[in-house]
Design a protein around this motif. Structure first.
Motif, PDB file in Angstrom:
ATOM      1  N   SER A 192       0.837  -1.202   0.000  1.00 48.24           N
ATOM      2  CA  SER A 192       0.000   0.000   0.000  1.00 48.24           C
ATOM      3  C   SER A 192       0.871   1.251   0.000  1.00 48.24           C
ATOM      4  N   GLY A 193       2.065   1.133   0.607  1.00 48.38           N
ATOM      5  CA  GLY A 193       2.974   2.271   0.601  1.00 48.38           C
ATOM      6  C   GLY A 193       3.459   2.615  -0.789  1.00 48.38           C
ATOM      7  N   LEU A 194       3.713   1.597  -1.625  1.00 45.47           N
ATOM      8  CA  LEU A 194       4.147   1.867  -2.993  1.00 45.47           C
ATOM      9  C   LEU A 194       3.043   2.560  -3.781  1.00 45.47           C
ATOM     10  N   SER A 195       1.803   2.131  -3.602  1.00 43.96           N
ATOM     11  CA  SER A 195       0.688   2.800  -4.280  1.00 43.96           C
ATOM     12  C   SER A 195       0.618   4.264  -3.876  1.00 43.96           C
ATOM     13  N   THR A 196       0.767   4.524  -2.587  1.00 42.14           N
ATOM     14  CA  THR A 196       0.754   5.910  -2.102  1.00 42.14           C
ATOM     15  C   THR A 196       1.897   6.717  -2.707  1.00 42.14           C
ATOM     16  N   LEU A 197       3.090   6.141  -2.739  1.00 47.86           N
ATOM     17  CA  LEU A 197       4.252   6.865  -3.263  1.00 47.86           C
ATOM     18  C   LEU A 197       4.084   7.182  -4.742  1.00 47.86           C
ATOM     19  N   PHE A 198       3.626   6.214  -5.513  1.00 50.82           N
ATOM     20  CA  PHE A 198       3.485   6.453  -6.946  1.00 50.82           C
ATOM     21  C   PHE A 198       2.379   7.462  -7.228  1.00 50.82           C
ATOM     22  N   ARG A 199       1.359   7.457  -6.391  1.00 50.80           N
ATOM     23  CA  ARG A 199       0.258   8.402  -6.583  1.00 50.80           C
ATOM     24  C   ARG A 199       0.687   9.828  -6.201  1.00 50.80           C
ATOM     25  N   THR A 200       1.430   9.975  -5.104  1.00 51.87           N
ATOM     26  CA  THR A 200       1.775  11.312  -4.616  1.00 51.87           C
ATOM     27  C   THR A 200       3.020  11.889  -5.281  1.00 51.87           C
ATOM     28  N   LEU A 201       4.001  11.038  -5.591  1.00 50.90           N
ATOM     29  CA  LEU A 201       5.264  11.545  -6.146  1.00 50.90           C
ATOM     30  C   LEU A 201       5.265  11.595  -7.664  1.00 50.90           C
ATOM     31  N   VAL A 202       4.478  10.716  -8.295  1.00 52.72           N
ATOM     32  CA  VAL A 202       4.517  10.614  -9.755  1.00 52.72           C
ATOM     33  C   VAL A 202       3.206  11.106 -10.362  1.00 52.72           C
ATOM     34  N   GLY A 203       2.118  10.392 -10.118  1.00 57.32           N
ATOM     35  CA  GLY A 203       0.813  10.790 -10.648  1.00 57.32           C
ATOM     36  C   GLY A 203       0.429  10.022 -11.895  1.00 57.32           C
ATOM     37  N   ALA A 204      -0.859   9.861 -12.082  1.00 58.10           N
ATOM     38  CA  ALA A 204      -1.380   9.100 -13.218  1.00 58.10           C
ATOM     39  C   ALA A 204      -0.907   9.691 -14.537  1.00 58.10           C
ATOM     40  N   PRO A 240      14.941  -6.505 -14.462  1.00 59.61           N
ATOM     41  CA  PRO A 240      13.701  -6.870 -13.783  1.00 59.61           C
ATOM     42  C   PRO A 240      13.570  -6.187 -12.432  1.00 59.61           C
ATOM     43  N   SER A 241      12.351  -6.245 -11.899  1.00 54.51           N
ATOM     44  CA  SER A 241      12.078  -5.602 -10.623  1.00 54.51           C
ATOM     45  C   SER A 241      10.908  -6.297  -9.946  1.00 54.51           C
ATOM     46  N   TYR A 242      10.562  -5.814  -8.767  1.00 51.87           N
ATOM     47  CA  TYR A 242       9.497  -6.407  -7.961  1.00 51.87           C
ATOM     48  C   TYR A 242       8.152  -6.281  -8.661  1.00 51.87           C
ATOM     49  N   TRP A 243       7.459  -7.422  -8.858  1.00 51.91           N
ATOM     50  CA  TRP A 243       6.178  -7.403  -9.565  1.00 51.91           C
ATOM     51  C   TRP A 243       5.138  -6.565  -8.815  1.00 51.91           C
ATOM     52  N   GLY A 244       5.222  -6.520  -7.478  1.00 59.63           N
ATOM     53  CA  GLY A 244       4.262  -5.733  -6.703  1.00 59.63           C
ATOM     54  C   GLY A 244       4.368  -4.245  -6.990  1.00 59.63           C
ATOM     55  N   ALA A 245       5.575  -3.765  -7.298  1.00 59.56           N
ATOM     56  CA  ALA A 245       5.736  -2.356  -7.668  1.00 59.56           C
ATOM     57  C   ALA A 245       5.058  -2.088  -9.002  1.00 59.56           C
ATOM     58  N   MET A 246       5.157  -3.043  -9.925  1.00 57.06           N
ATOM     59  CA  MET A 246       4.483  -2.881 -11.223  1.00 57.06           C
ATOM     60  C   MET A 246       2.975  -2.899 -11.060  1.00 57.06           C
ATOM     61  N   LEU A 247       2.489  -3.747 -10.152  1.00 57.03           N
ATOM     62  CA  LEU A 247       1.054  -3.792  -9.880  1.00 57.03           C
ATOM     63  C   LEU A 247       0.583  -2.472  -9.287  1.00 57.03           C
ATOM     64  N   ALA A 248       1.334  -1.929  -8.333  1.00 63.99           N
ATOM     65  CA  ALA A 248       0.969  -0.650  -7.721  1.00 63.99           C
ATOM     66  C   ALA A 248       0.969   0.466  -8.757  1.00 63.99           C
ATOM     67  N   ALA A 249       1.957   0.449  -9.660  1.00 63.77           N
ATOM     68  CA  ALA A 249       2.028   1.471 -10.702  1.00 63.77           C
ATOM     69  C   ALA A 249       0.822   1.377 -11.628  1.00 63.77           C
ATOM     70  N   ALA A 250       0.430   0.150 -11.983  1.00 63.88           N
ATOM     71  CA  ALA A 250      -0.720  -0.030 -12.872  1.00 63.88           C
ATOM     72  C   ALA A 250      -1.998   0.446 -12.202  1.00 63.88           C
ATOM     73  N   GLN A 251      -2.142   0.197 -10.908  1.00 62.41           N
ATOM     74  CA  GLN A 251      -3.337   0.630 -10.195  1.00 62.41           C
ATOM     75  C   GLN A 251      -3.450   2.152 -10.157  1.00 62.41           C
ATOM     76  N   VAL A 252      -2.303   2.815 -10.084  1.00 66.02           N
ATOM     77  CA  VAL A 252      -2.297   4.274 -10.026  1.00 66.02           C
ATOM     78  C   VAL A 252      -2.369   4.893 -11.418  1.00 66.02           C
ATOM     79  N   GLY A 253      -1.996   4.133 -12.446  1.00 68.00           N
ATOM     80  CA  GLY A 253      -1.977   4.666 -13.802  1.00 68.00           C
ATOM     81  C   GLY A 253      -0.657   5.286 -14.191  1.00 68.00           C
ATOM     82  N   VAL A 254       0.395   4.907 -13.483  1.00 66.25           N
ATOM     83  CA  VAL A 254       1.739   5.414 -13.765  1.00 66.25           C
ATOM     84  C   VAL A 254       2.315   4.664 -14.968  1.00 66.25           C
ATOM     85  N   GLN A 255       3.076   5.359 -15.789  1.00 67.32           N
ATOM     86  CA  GLN A 255       3.710   4.760 -16.961  1.00 67.32           C
ATOM     87  C   GLN A 255       5.134   4.332 -16.613  1.00 67.32           C
TER      88      GLN A 255
END
Length: 474
Positions: free
Chosen positions: A180-192, A201-216
């Motif tokens: 949930s922290g990654l979702s918050t970070l991508f939403r507040t620091l980056v934005g949809a 490669p990287s952590y799949w959960g970070a990619m999932l959080a990015a997709a949920q937020v709409g980050v590219q």
């Protein structure tokens, strides 16, 4: 595979139930005890299992009866397609690393350590103390319990060089796990719709959080030694990104660790571009031949947003993480976490701080290091002997996983399927790439259950690799 007495009773009763009419009464517990020569506790456990399976029902004061089996009718949920419309962002499916598996397989796919590697005694005692305290009925401060904030801050401050300003307790935000922290970070620091640089490669959960937020996501190639600073600098310049997600210590999946020189280079690049490094230190407690060296320990200018989870090292039931940020970024992060979750359970926070402040916690970590080393080496040696075609590019100095490169042209999904058919569950590496996979890979977790079966698993993998190898002319 051996069966318990309870399993034996369940199997026998199911045969009787299938031949009995609906509503037929089962013998009493006393009669079943005599028939199966089992204890009342064992018989009751078998009956509870059958009740959970929906084949019998208990009527208090009357007895246990065969239950009518309801035939499920198909439901039409097609109307929801029009109501929901097309998703704005395609959310990737959950990784195979989260799959639950039967107990009779050799599970090398999971991302969590086995229970015997966790401080079970400390966790149980902490829950007992928390249950007797006011924590069971109290609401914590939004940012977290002050004593847990202080612990996270002091852990980072203890390894910071002299001359840098250490984080204060108020710089820490307690989260319900790092996901949930990654979702918050991508939403507040980056934005949809905006770019986020990420190791590949990287952590799949970070990619999932990015997709949920709409980050590219913008992949930056990374190996056991981390990313190339020139690639990172070029990507910042070309995309205008304002954040880079990285795992400098014992990365998932590669197990790689950045050198101090690379950490300083990355820190210099994010400062030059006025950007953030989102440092995921998920494996801080899983060092084997070296300790984690957070990049955040060399930054007091607010460019590194640091997140450290206790979920894997304390207990999967204690979903608690600490995030350290300074300045306006911290305020935005706190506002978003409050909007998403209000606060983290007081009980879970109390348990977490209880465990990590016990003297026995340090003793546990020393023992954990030895156990992880033995498991890592056992699996790596077994692979070298029985599956030499699975190339281990680098033996990780910490973390939970081995990252294997398979020969070009290997039928990866056939390989995974063949292994599972022979009782070995492995994770295909595709889940860890934010774009097209750079080749066929496997991630194997050496911290799972039953390490004594690692040689057997390696033999199965070796045979499956031979079967899945590319054929001449294909």
């Amino acid at each position: 595979m051996s069966h318990s007495s309870s399993d034996r009773i369940v199997s026998a009763l199911r045969e009787r139930i299938m031949a009995a009419p609906v509503g037929a009464q089962l013998p009493s517990t006393r009669q079943l005890v005599a028939q199966f020569e089992a204890s009342p506790v064992t018989v009751q456990k078998a009956l509870r299992t059958l009740i959970r399976q929906g084949v019998i029902e208990s009527r208090p004061g009357v007895g246990t009866f065969v239950r009518a089996v309801r035939t499920a009718r198909p439901n039409d949920y097609g109307w929801q397609t029009a109501a929901l419309g097309s998703p704005q962002h395609r959310i990737p499916s959950l990784s195979s690393a989260l799959r639950a598996t039967p107990n009779d397989v050799i599970a090398l796919h999971s991302g969590y350590p086995d229970g015997e590697l966790l401080p079970e005694r400390l966790v149980r005692a902490a829950f007992t103390r928390a249950a007797r305290s006011a924590d069971t009925v109290s609401r914590p401060p939004v940012a977290g319990l002050p004593e847990l904030q202080s612990w996270f801050a002091s852990e980072l401050a203890a390894i910071m060089p002299a001359g840098l300003t250490p984080p204060a307790a108020r710089d820490v935000v307690i989260l319900p796990g790092s996901q949930s922290g990654l979702s918050t970070l991508f939403r507040t620091l980056v934005g949809a719709g905006r770019p986020l640089l990420i190791e590949s490669p990287s952590y799949w959960g970070a990619m999932l959080a990015a997709a949920q937020v709409g980050v590219q996501l913008v992949p930056i190639p990374s190996g056991p030694g981390g990313p190339d600073p020139d690639d990172l600098d070029r990507a910042f310049a070309q995309t205008g990104a304002r954040a880079f997600y990285g795992q400098p210590n014992f990365a998932n999946p590669t197990g790689g660790q950045w050198s101090a020189e690379l950490g300083d280079a990355v820190l210099g690049i994010v400062r030059e571009h006025g950007a953030f490094l989102v440092e995921d230190n998920w494996a801080h407690d899983f060092g084997i031949t070296t300790d984690a060296a957070p990049v955040a320990a060399r930054d007091d200018s607010g460019h590194v947003i640091y997140i450290r989870s206790l979920t894997k090292s304390v207990s999967p039931s204690v979903r608690v993480a600490g995030l350290i940020a300074r300045g306006p970024a911290r305020d935005r992060i706190l506002a978003d976490t409050q909007a998403q979750a209000m606060y983290v359970s007081t009980v879970l926070q109390a348990v977490a701080v209880d465990v990590v402040t016990q003297p026995a916690w340090r003793t546990h970590l020393r023992s954990l290091r030895q156990q992880l080393a033995a498991r890592r080496d056992l699996l790596a040696d077994a692979l070298r002997e029985h599956a030499p075609a699975a190339h281990l590019e680098s033996l990780p100095r910490g973390g939970l996983n081995l990252w294997l490169r398979l020969p070009d042209g290997t039928g990866l999904h056939r390989l995974v399927s063949d292994c599972e058919a022979q009782g070995v569950v492995v994770a295909a590496g595709d889940d860890w790439f934010p774009a097209e996979p750079a080749g066929p890979y496997l991630r194997l977790n050496y911290s799972g259950p039953n390490p004594g079966a690692f040689p057997e698993a390696a033999e199965v993998l070796g045979r499956a690799l031979a079967d899945a190898a590319p054929r001449p002319g294909t």
